[in-house]
Design an enzyme around this catalytic site. Structure first.
Site, mmCIF file in Angstrom:
data_model
loop_
_atom_site.group_PDB
_atom_site.id
_atom_site.type_symbol
_atom_site.label_atom_id
_atom_site.label_comp_id
_atom_site.label_asym_id
_atom_site.label_seq_id
_atom_site.Cartn_x
_atom_site.Cartn_y
_atom_site.Cartn_z
ATOM 1 N N GLY A 275 -1.507 6.437 -2.789
ATOM 2 C CA GLY A 275 -2.622 6.332 -3.712
ATOM 3 C C GLY A 275 -3.767 5.547 -3.088
ATOM 4 O O GLY A 275 -4.932 5.962 -3.155
ATOM 5 N N HIS A 276 -3.427 4.421 -2.458
ATOM 6 C CA HIS A 276 -4.451 3.657 -1.741
ATOM 7 C C HIS A 276 -5.052 4.487 -0.603
ATOM 8 O O HIS A 276 -6.264 4.470 -0.375
ATOM 9 C CB HIS A 276 -3.852 2.371 -1.161
ATOM 10 C CG HIS A 276 -3.304 1.431 -2.183
ATOM 11 N ND1 HIS A 276 -1.947 1.253 -2.364
ATOM 12 C CD2 HIS A 276 -3.917 0.629 -3.094
ATOM 13 C CE1 HIS A 276 -1.757 0.358 -3.319
ATOM 14 N NE2 HIS A 276 -2.928 -0.031 -3.784
ATOM 15 N N SER B 120 2.731 3.835 -7.649
ATOM 16 C CA SER B 120 2.490 2.446 -8.027
ATOM 17 C C SER B 120 3.323 1.553 -7.137
ATOM 18 O O SER B 120 4.459 1.900 -6.780
ATOM 19 C CB SER B 120 2.863 2.211 -9.495
ATOM 20 O OG SER B 120 2.882 0.827 -9.798
ATOM 21 N N GLN C 134 -8.607 -0.766 -16.565
ATOM 22 C CA GLN C 134 -9.163 -1.645 -15.525
ATOM 23 C C GLN C 134 -10.414 -1.022 -14.913
ATOM 24 O O GLN C 134 -11.435 -1.693 -14.739
ATOM 25 C CB GLN C 134 -8.120 -1.888 -14.443
ATOM 26 C CG GLN C 134 -8.643 -2.602 -13.217
ATOM 27 C CD GLN C 134 -7.575 -2.794 -12.159
ATOM 28 O OE1 GLN C 134 -6.774 -3.704 -12.245
ATOM 29 N NE2 GLN C 134 -7.564 -1.914 -11.170
ATOM 30 N N LEU D 117 0.814 -1.207 0.000
ATOM 31 C CA LEU D 117 0.000 0.000 0.000
ATOM 32 C C LEU D 117 0.858 1.271 0.000
ATOM 33 O O LEU D 117 1.937 1.319 0.580
ATOM 34 C CB LEU D 117 -0.925 0.003 1.207
ATOM 35 C CG LEU D 117 -1.874 -1.197 1.324
ATOM 36 C CD1 LEU D 117 -2.787 -1.040 2.531
ATOM 37 C CD2 LEU D 117 -2.687 -1.391 0.059
#
Length: 266
Positions: free
Chosen positions: A9-10, A158, A126, A6
């Site tokens: 961004g998460h 990422s 996605q 993680l």
């Protein structure tokens, strides 16, 4: 849903979910079905203990962390395939990838039954595929697509950034640099996709560490290539920096229906 490793961004997805929902559930499941035989499943970062602490600090109410045998029991033979979207771009470069993604996301949504599920826009195809699946299969979960979170130098966050050595990490900023070059061309009034392709390739080809998988301008709904930017589109990049494959994109949309003025989401 997450695969662990993680990052901020998460955390941004969790923060938005906390603002909009009464309870927030996260999942950590490193999905073997979305990795090809030559891809990085074995070396994908596994940081479960620190991930759990990050989720706790972020205010997540519950964590779903199943074993592979629970998600794919012996004899498992049912898969989800979103026709059309699954074969393009990422699907072309990574055969079977989206079958694994759509299958596991459907399973996780069915297990948790959330009102909303939050996904980052960095993986634009996605997110579009999951939105289509949720609509087509009458799922009760609303799919919420959230902005890309970037490092101070512009690199999209990422989990795979951890693979980059210092030289590659510096080189990786060429992706956002290429998207900025395309944005500048659009701001200057250039709308033809071939012109934008040229701007992208000039920037990407200037970086010795970069090997382009694809650099495309596509319709934001169909993900088909466009000749001219006149409606909502993505400028999509998939680029190898050394051995690490990174994704990034620029989302472009008219300010209002029929307007020539564009709004950019980088």
């Amino acid at each position: 849903p997450t695969m662990g490793a993680l990052h901020d961004g998460h955390a941004s997805l969790i923060a938005r979910a906390r603002r909009e929902c009464s309870a927030v559930i996260a999942s950590i499941f490193l999905n073997p079905k979305q990795f090809g035989p030559s891809e990085d499943f074995a070396k994908y970062p596994r940081t479960f203990d620190s991930d759990c602490e990050k989720l706790r600090q972020a205010g997540v109410d519950a964590l779903l962390a199943p074993e592979a045998a629970e998600i794919y029991p012996k004899g498992f033979s049912t898969y989800v395939h979103v026709e059309g979207l699954s074969e393009k771009l990422e699907g072309r470069s990574r055969p079977g990838h989206f079958r694994g993604v759509s299958t596991v996301v459907l399973k996780l949504l069915e297990i948790v039954q959330p009102h909303r599920a939050y996904f980052g826009r960095k993986d634009a195809q996605q997110a579009r595929l999951i939105t289509q699946m949720a609509r087509d299969l009458n799922l009760d979960s609303e799919i919420v697509v959230c902005p890309i979170v970037r490092e101070p130098d512009g690199l999209a966050l990422s989990s795979r950034n951890a693979y980059l050595n210092p030289e590659e990490r510096r080189a990786a900023t060429v992706l956002v640099g290429a998207l900025q070059a395309a944005k500048q061309e659009l701001e200057a009034g250039h709308r033809d996709a071939p012109h934008l392709h040229s701007a992208l390739r000039r920037k990407l080809d200037s970086e010795p560490f970069a090997a382009v998988d694809y650099a495309e301008v596509v319709d934001a709904e169909s993900f088909e290539p466009v000749v001219r930017v006149s409606r909502a589109c993505y400028v999509l990049l998939a680029v190898f920096i050394g051995k690490t494959r990174l994704l990034d994109n620029l989302f472009v949309e008219p300010r209002a229906p029929g307007s020539d003025e564009l709004v950019f989401h980088l």
